[in-house]
Design a protein around this motif. Structure first.
Motif, PDB file in Angstrom:
ATOM      1  N   ASP A 126     -22.046  23.388  35.007  1.00 48.52           N
ATOM      2  CA  ASP A 126     -20.906  23.166  34.110  1.00 48.52           C
ATOM      3  C   ASP A 126     -19.571  23.563  34.728  1.00 48.52           C
ATOM      4  O   ASP A 126     -18.522  23.131  34.272  1.00 48.52           O
ATOM      5  N   MET A 127     -19.622  24.442  35.732  1.00 45.79           N
ATOM      6  CA  MET A 127     -18.372  24.904  36.325  1.00 45.79           C
ATOM      7  C   MET A 127     -18.569  25.232  37.796  1.00 45.79           C
ATOM      8  O   MET A 127     -19.595  25.814  38.162  1.00 45.79           O
ATOM      9  N   PHE A 128     -17.598  24.825  38.602  1.00 47.23           N
ATOM     10  CA  PHE A 128     -17.619  25.202  40.020  1.00 47.23           C
ATOM     11  C   PHE A 128     -16.419  26.080  40.314  1.00 47.23           C
ATOM     12  O   PHE A 128     -15.289  25.748  39.940  1.00 47.23           O
ATOM     13  N   VAL A 129     -16.667  27.195  40.986  1.00 42.98           N
ATOM     14  CA  VAL A 129     -15.576  28.006  41.529  1.00 42.98           C
ATOM     15  C   VAL A 129     -15.617  27.787  43.035  1.00 42.98           C
ATOM     16  O   VAL A 129     -16.639  28.047  43.665  1.00 42.98           O
ATOM     17  N   ILE A 130     -14.533  27.275  43.588  1.00 42.37           N
ATOM     18  CA  ILE A 130     -14.543  26.844  44.992  1.00 42.37           C
ATOM     19  C   ILE A 130     -13.640  27.710  45.849  1.00 42.37           C
ATOM     20  O   ILE A 130     -12.474  27.919  45.512  1.00 42.37           O
ATOM     21  N   ARG A 131     -14.156  28.175  46.960  1.00 37.27           N
ATOM     22  CA  ARG A 131     -13.286  28.718  48.013  1.00 37.27           C
ATOM     23  C   ARG A 131     -13.553  27.923  49.281  1.00 37.27           C
ATOM     24  O   ARG A 131     -14.710  27.721  49.666  1.00 37.27           O
ATOM     25  N   HIS A 132     -12.478  27.470  49.918  1.00 43.85           N
ATOM     26  CA  HIS A 132     -12.642  26.615  51.094  1.00 43.85           C
ATOM     27  C   HIS A 132     -11.478  26.828  52.051  1.00 43.85           C
ATOM     28  O   HIS A 132     -10.351  27.072  51.605  1.00 43.85           O
ATOM     29  N   ALA A 133     -11.757  26.699  53.340  1.00 47.55           N
ATOM     30  CA  ALA A 133     -10.713  26.924  54.353  1.00 47.55           C
ATOM     31  C   ALA A 133      -9.685  25.796  54.402  1.00 47.55           C
ATOM     32  O   ALA A 133      -8.615  25.960  54.991  1.00 47.55           O
ATOM     33  N   ASP A 134      -9.995  24.657  53.815  1.00 44.14           N
ATOM     34  CA  ASP A 134      -9.051  23.531  53.856  1.00 44.14           C
ATOM     35  C   ASP A 134      -8.183  23.480  52.609  1.00 44.14           C
ATOM     36  O   ASP A 134      -8.699  23.464  51.485  1.00 44.14           O
ATOM     37  N   SER A 135      -6.881  23.375  52.809  1.00 42.73           N
ATOM     38  CA  SER A 135      -5.964  23.191  51.685  1.00 42.73           C
ATOM     39  C   SER A 135      -6.304  21.876  51.006  1.00 42.73           C
ATOM     40  O   SER A 135      -6.495  20.870  51.676  1.00 42.73           O
ATOM     41  N   GLY A 136      -6.397  21.884  49.699  1.00 50.57           N
ATOM     42  CA  GLY A 136      -6.692  20.642  48.981  1.00 50.57           C
ATOM     43  C   GLY A 136      -8.163  20.495  48.606  1.00 50.57           C
ATOM     44  O   GLY A 136      -8.522  19.561  47.887  1.00 50.57           O
ATOM     45  N   ALA A 137      -9.035  21.400  49.074  1.00 50.01           N
ATOM     46  CA  ALA A 137     -10.477  21.241  48.822  1.00 50.01           C
ATOM     47  C   ALA A 137     -10.808  21.284  47.325  1.00 50.01           C
ATOM     48  O   ALA A 137     -11.574  20.445  46.833  1.00 50.01           O
ATOM     49  N   ALA A 138     -10.228  22.235  46.606  1.00 52.47           N
ATOM     50  CA  ALA A 138     -10.556  22.361  45.175  1.00 52.47           C
ATOM     51  C   ALA A 138     -10.046  21.139  44.407  1.00 52.47           C
ATOM     52  O   ALA A 138     -10.712  20.623  43.507  1.00 52.47           O
ATOM     53  N   HIS A 139      -8.874  20.660  44.824  1.00 45.57           N
ATOM     54  CA  HIS A 139      -8.301  19.463  44.200  1.00 45.57           C
ATOM     55  C   HIS A 139      -9.204  18.255  44.453  1.00 45.57           C
ATOM     56  O   HIS A 139      -9.481  17.453  43.552  1.00 45.57           O
ATOM     57  N   PHE A 140      -9.679  18.161  45.681  1.00 52.17           N
ATOM     58  CA  PHE A 140     -10.580  17.069  46.066  1.00 52.17           C
ATOM     59  C   PHE A 140     -11.840  17.095  45.192  1.00 52.17           C
ATOM     60  O   PHE A 140     -12.266  16.070  44.651  1.00 52.17           O
ATOM     61  N   ILE A 141     -12.411  18.278  45.026  1.00 50.27           N
ATOM     62  CA  ILE A 141     -13.634  18.394  44.231  1.00 50.27           C
ATOM     63  C   ILE A 141     -13.357  18.065  42.763  1.00 50.27           C
ATOM     64  O   ILE A 141     -14.099  17.316  42.126  1.00 50.27           O
ATOM     65  N   ALA A 142     -12.241  18.584  42.261  1.00 48.53           N
ATOM     66  CA  ALA A 142     -11.905  18.306  40.849  1.00 48.53           C
ATOM     67  C   ALA A 142     -11.733  16.808  40.612  1.00 48.53           C
ATOM     68  O   ALA A 142     -12.007  16.299  39.528  1.00 48.53           O
ATOM     69  N   SER A 143     -11.275  16.099  41.638  1.00 55.88           N
ATOM     70  CA  SER A 143     -11.077  14.644  41.489  1.00 55.88           C
ATOM     71  C   SER A 143     -12.386  13.872  41.563  1.00 55.88           C
ATOM     72  O   SER A 143     -12.414  12.682  41.296  1.00 55.88           O
ATOM     73  N   HIS A 144     -13.462  14.554  42.003  1.00 52.65           N
ATOM     74  CA  HIS A 144     -14.726  13.841  42.196  1.00 52.65           C
ATOM     75  C   HIS A 144     -15.867  14.297  41.298  1.00 52.65           C
ATOM     76  O   HIS A 144     -16.949  13.729  41.367  1.00 52.65           O
ATOM     77  N   VAL A 145     -15.655  15.330  40.503  1.00 53.85           N
ATOM     78  CA  VAL A 145     -16.792  15.825  39.702  1.00 53.85           C
ATOM     79  C   VAL A 145     -17.007  15.006  38.435  1.00 53.85           C
ATOM     80  O   VAL A 145     -16.106  14.280  37.989  1.00 53.85           O
ATOM     81  N   ALA A 146     -18.189  15.172  37.863  1.00 53.99           N
ATOM     82  CA  ALA A 146     -18.494  14.543  36.579  1.00 53.99           C
ATOM     83  C   ALA A 146     -17.534  15.090  35.516  1.00 53.99           C
ATOM     84  O   ALA A 146     -17.074  16.228  35.625  1.00 53.99           O
ATOM     85  N   PRO A 147     -17.247  14.261  34.494  1.00 58.28           N
ATOM     86  CA  PRO A 147     -16.178  14.621  33.546  1.00 58.28           C
ATOM     87  C   PRO A 147     -16.386  15.925  32.773  1.00 58.28           C
ATOM     88  O   PRO A 147     -15.398  16.541  32.368  1.00 58.28           O
ATOM     89  N   HIS A 148     -17.626  16.379  32.605  1.00 52.37           N
ATOM     90  CA  HIS A 148     -17.802  17.597  31.801  1.00 52.37           C
ATOM     91  C   HIS A 148     -17.623  18.869  32.624  1.00 52.37           C
ATOM     92  O   HIS A 148     -17.612  19.970  32.084  1.00 52.37           O
TER      93      HIS A 148
END
Ligand code: NCD
Length: 336
Positions: A126-148
């Protein structure tokens, strides 16, 4: 597919350039950065966090707000306090929590990210908490996850670390109250710090009277003034009369080349010693997001001294992360 090509262009990192984190009613759907947010979004998080402070002080520290929900901490970069406090926050909200430390190879990052994502979605997260070395990674994931699914950025490259900034705002509000009367100085490696970028953004959204950065030219981003800060190169000038001093770690792992003359010289010029702290207001507080390096950016005596609120920041981080998680989950539920 490489994640690099999917990074937002620098211009899209400016406020309002994207609103993937807001739903159609302007509610926080994911928490990725402060782009496009208003003071009300921040105040709402701070107020909810305040209500969780009581929960964290009880002997039984649980509330059922996320019962039945599955939270996945997806950490592609090292972390101790951010990961553990997110984990504790989720547990205190009664969620089921899975923490994954994933090391990535530079060439397969994009693939790993999407593949991992699809697998975790298939496990009904239901929820992802993301840490990533690349700027934009969390935004990228948020743009690709299922709507819920709700996504929270636990730090992406040099871009943003919004929950750290929110726990810093919470600490400042608890210790000092009204932001509109405060002078805040952020000291050290501003250039490589996602924490500093998020703090500056949040402090300005909350109408802080004065936000200063103190650093050598080599550790400041270009056109840093455009972020809404006053620039100082000398500690004694920059610390004069401030209410809050925020120290930053030298991000050596991100330095390629000669950013610093030497560690000792840096400490001589920018280390926060007890003597230097005298320039600030007598009741000024000292903060550090951690991990701190004693004798590199901060004197031990200051770190452990009466003006230090560094451990309070860690404690408050749990309540603030509980607030962010419960808020985005509620909003995700409303819009799914
Ligand atoms: C910071 C980070 O990872 O960006 N730490 C943290 O989250 N507590 C700052 C740092 O690593 O220096």
């Amino acid at each position: 597919m490489s994640l690099k090509i999917l990074r937002p262009a620098p211009s899209s990192l400016h406020p309002n350039a994207n609103n993937v984190q807001l739903d159609e009613n302007g509610k926080l759907r994911h928490f990725l950065s402060f782009d496009g947010l208003k003071a009300d979004h921040l105040t709402e998080i701070l107020d909810i966090a305040e209500s969780f402070m009581g929960v964290n002080e009880k002997s039984s520290k649980k509330v059922p707000l996320l019962r039945g929900k599955t939270v996945v901490n997806l950490f592609f970069e090292n972390s101790t306090r951010t990961r553990t406090t997110f984990e504790l926050a989720a547990k205190r909200l009664s969620a089921d929590v899975l923490s994954m430390n994933i090391s990535t190879s530079a060439t397969t990052k994009g693939e790993t990210l999407l593949d991992t994502l699809r697998n975790l979605e298939a496990m009904q997260s239901d929820m992802f908490v993301i840490r990533h070395a690349d700027s934009g990674a969390a935004h990228f994931i948020a743009s690709h996850v299922a709507p819920h699914i709700a996504v929270i950025n636990g730090g992406d490259g040099q871009h943003a670390h919004p929950t750290q900034a929110m726990l810093d705002m919470f600490t400042i509000r608890r210790c000092k109250g009204d932001f509109t009367r405060l002078k805040v100085a952020i000291v050290g490696d501003i250039l490589h710090s996602r924490v500093a970028r998020s703090q500056i953004h949040a402090l300005n959204l909350l109408n802080t009277a004065e936000v200063r950065v103190i650093a050598p030219r080599t550790l400041l981003p270009e056109r840093v003034e455009s972020l809404g800060v006053q620039v100082y190169h000398k500690m004694d000038d920059g610390l004069h009369d401030v209410d809050v001093v925020i120290m930053l770690r030298l991000q050596r792992e991100r330095m390629k080349g000669g950013f610093l003359p030497s560690r000792d010289e840096f400490y001589q010029q920018y280390g926060l010693t007890q003597a230097r702290l005298q320039q600030a207001k007598p009741d000024a507080i000292v903060m550090h997001p951690g991990p701190s390096n004693r004798g590199v950016e901060i004197e031990s005596q200051v770190q452990d001294g009466p003006q230090s609120v560094i451990l309070q920041q860690v404690t408050y981080g749990i309540a603030v992360r509980m607030a962010v998680m419960s808020l985005v989950m509620r909003n995700a539920g409303a819009s799914a």
